[in-house]
Design an enzyme around this catalytic site. Structure first.
Site, PDB file in Angstrom:
ATOM      1  N   ARG A  46    -131.729  -3.611  89.909  1.00  0.00           N
ATOM      2  CA  ARG A  46    -130.270  -4.504  90.008  1.00  0.00           C
ATOM      3  C   ARG A  46    -130.542  -5.360  88.583  1.00  0.00           C
ATOM      4  O   ARG A  46    -129.532  -5.378  87.858  1.00  0.00           O
ATOM      5  CB  ARG A  46    -130.707  -5.408  91.037  1.00  0.00           C
ATOM      6  CG  ARG A  46    -129.092  -6.111  91.169  1.00  0.00           C
ATOM      7  CD  ARG A  46    -129.116  -6.902  92.370  1.00  0.00           C
ATOM      8  NE  ARG A  46    -129.845  -7.980  92.509  1.00  0.00           N
ATOM      9  CZ  ARG A  46    -130.188  -8.650  93.632  1.00  0.00           C
ATOM     10  NH1 ARG A  46    -129.327  -8.587  94.845  1.00  0.00           N
ATOM     11  NH2 ARG A  46    -130.882  -9.655  94.010  1.00  0.00           N
ATOM     12  N   LYS A  57    -125.692 -10.144  88.290  1.00  0.00           N
ATOM     13  CA  LYS A  57    -126.521 -11.179  88.476  1.00  0.00           C
ATOM     14  C   LYS A  57    -126.802 -11.913  87.141  1.00  0.00           C
ATOM     15  O   LYS A  57    -127.646 -11.879  86.618  1.00  0.00           O
ATOM     16  CB  LYS A  57    -127.665 -10.914  89.363  1.00  0.00           C
ATOM     17  CG  LYS A  57    -128.219 -12.101  90.186  1.00  0.00           C
ATOM     18  CD  LYS A  57    -129.307 -11.766  90.923  1.00  0.00           C
ATOM     19  CE  LYS A  57    -130.010 -12.856  91.604  1.00  0.00           C
ATOM     20  NZ  LYS A  57    -129.387 -14.071  92.243  1.00  0.00           N
ATOM     21  N   GLU A  90    -118.787 -14.304 100.085  1.00  0.00           N
ATOM     22  CA  GLU A  90    -120.291 -14.609 100.212  1.00  0.00           C
ATOM     23  C   GLU A  90    -120.304 -16.293 100.061  1.00  0.00           C
ATOM     24  O   GLU A  90    -119.575 -16.936  99.720  1.00  0.00           O
ATOM     25  CB  GLU A  90    -121.184 -13.821  99.379  1.00  0.00           C
ATOM     26  CG  GLU A  90    -120.778 -14.216  97.987  1.00  0.00           C
ATOM     27  CD  GLU A  90    -121.629 -13.250  96.900  1.00  0.00           C
ATOM     28  OE1 GLU A  90    -122.582 -13.131  97.289  1.00  0.00           O
ATOM     29  OE2 GLU A  90    -121.545 -13.355  95.752  1.00  0.00           O
TER      30      GLU A  90
HETATM   31  N1  PMP Z   1    -125.286 -13.819  96.629  1.00  0.00           N
HETATM   32  C1  PMP Z   1    -125.497 -14.426  95.520  1.00  0.00           C
HETATM   33  C2  PMP Z   1    -124.428 -15.199  94.852  1.00  0.00           C
HETATM   34  C3  PMP Z   1    -126.693 -14.618  95.257  1.00  0.00           C
HETATM   35  O1  PMP Z   1    -127.126 -15.361  94.204  1.00  0.00           O
HETATM   36  C4  PMP Z   1    -127.982 -14.218  96.134  1.00  0.00           C
HETATM   37  C5  PMP Z   1    -129.351 -14.480  95.805  1.00  0.00           C
HETATM   38  N2  PMP Z   1    -129.738 -13.884  94.742  1.00  0.00           N
HETATM   39  C6  PMP Z   1    -127.552 -13.360  97.014  1.00  0.00           C
HETATM   40  C7  PMP Z   1    -125.975 -13.392  97.490  1.00  0.00           C
HETATM   41  C8  PMP Z   1    -128.631 -12.873  98.095  1.00  0.00           C
HETATM   42  O2  PMP Z   1    -128.968 -11.529  97.132  1.00  0.00           O
HETATM   43  P1  PMP Z   1    -130.609 -10.989  97.487  1.00  0.00           P
HETATM   44  O3  PMP Z   1    -130.792 -10.762  98.962  1.00  0.00           O
HETATM   45  O4  PMP Z   1    -130.577  -9.960  96.649  1.00  0.00           O
HETATM   46  O5  PMP Z   1    -131.620 -12.353  97.057  1.00  0.00           O
END
Ligand code: PMP
Length: 290
Positions: A52, A151, A184
């Site tokens: 990612r 990200k 989210e």
């Molecule tokens: N959404 C956002 C905006 C985030 O910053 C994160 C955490 N990194 C997540 C969802 C969850 O992603 P992950 O399970 O890959 O940590």
């Protein structure tokens, strides 16, 4: 010994770990990152996080000098050096130092930083009792402008939503897309259980495709639970049987109240508790050993 932080292949003590004020990560949020966990000397989903990271970098045309294998080795190396059994790892790649203009071509070398530390987002009691969240007016970034699947180091969209939640006395905010569909939370994905199905919004709406989200969908699928990526509304959240959030730092946390509406029984639901248990098992068995 004190924590040692990796910057571009060298290790520095915490107070000496510094990057340039001309770094475009600092000046413009021009960079990408990952948050990764290790449990009992197993790095959880390291390959997925590195994949990612490189996809995020590719999306912003940021080339990383290390191969994925070298990056994985660097992460494991930092954990070993710091002798950490359980850690939260922050892996950051910035555009590097340039001048005061936006032009990324002025930044000759991307900076790679690896911080291995710990994180505690919520107190243990909230995992037992469940979290109260609130929906906020700030929509999630529209994917046509800045895709939340990248990200990036610019988290202001999420921070603004977090401020709205805090101003209203809540710890976490539920964000919507500009069209008004559930997206989210500020640092976590959202799931509901309705009529024995597990439902979460699809990534194309403009959310981060969470790695914990994928793990939970995998666990649920193996247990014969119907898993759906479906566009859902605020009403679907209010009327869900159960609700929970997922993220690397938060892991799985039950949600029992949204905008003061009680979700389900008002206690962490059976399916949620079961997924929490199975997720815990997975973190203890699945990972890159160091
Ligand atoms: N959404 C956002 C905006 C985030 O910053 C994160 C955490 N990194 C997540 C969802 C969850 O992603 P992950 O399970 O890959 O940590």
């Amino acid at each position: 010994m004190g924590l040692k932080i990796y910057i571009n292949g060298e290790y520095f003590k915490k107070h000496q770990a510094k990057v340039s004020v001309f770094d475009h990560g600092f000046l413009y949020g021009d960079g990408v990152f990952e948050g990764i966990r290790s449990y009992d000397r197993l790095v959880f989903k390291l390959k997925e996080h590195i994949d990612r990271l490189y996809e995020s970098a590719h999306g912003i045309m940021l080339s990383i000098s290390l191969t994925k294998e070298e990056m994985a080795k660097a992460v494991v190396g930092a954990l070993k050096l710091n002798n950490l059994d359980n850690a939260y790892i922050r892996l950051i790649v910035t555009r590097g130092a340039g001048d005061l203009g936006l032009d990324p071509r002025k930044c000759k070398n991307a900076s790679i930083v690896i911080i291995t530390d710990s994180i505690k987002l919520y107190p243990e009691s909230l995992y037992k009792e469940g979290l109260s969240i609130i929906t906020v007016p700030t929509p999630r970034n529209i994917p046509e402008a800045l895709n939340p699947q990248i990200k990036s180091l610019n988290y202001l969209n999420n921070i603004l939503a977090k401020i709205e939640a805090i101003n209203s006395g809540c710890e976490e905010a539920l964000m919507f897309t500009a069209q008004g569909y559930v997206a989210e939370c500020t640092g976590d994905n959202i799931f509901i259980i309705k009529d024995n199905s597990l439902i979460t919004p699809p990534a194309y709406l403009g959310i981060l495709k969470g790695i914990t989200r994928a793990s939970v969908m995998g666990i649920a699928g193996k247990q014969g639970i119907t898993v759906k990526e479906e566009v859902i509304t605020r009403h679907n959240i209010y009327t869900a049987d159960e609700c929970f959030l997922t993220g690397t730092a938060a892991e799985i946390i039950p949600v029992i109240r949204v905008d003061k509406r009680i979700i389900g029984t008002g206690k962490p639901g059976k399916a949620t508790l079961n997924l929490m248990k199975e997720f815990r098992k997975l973190t203890k068995t699945d990972g890159v050993k160091y």
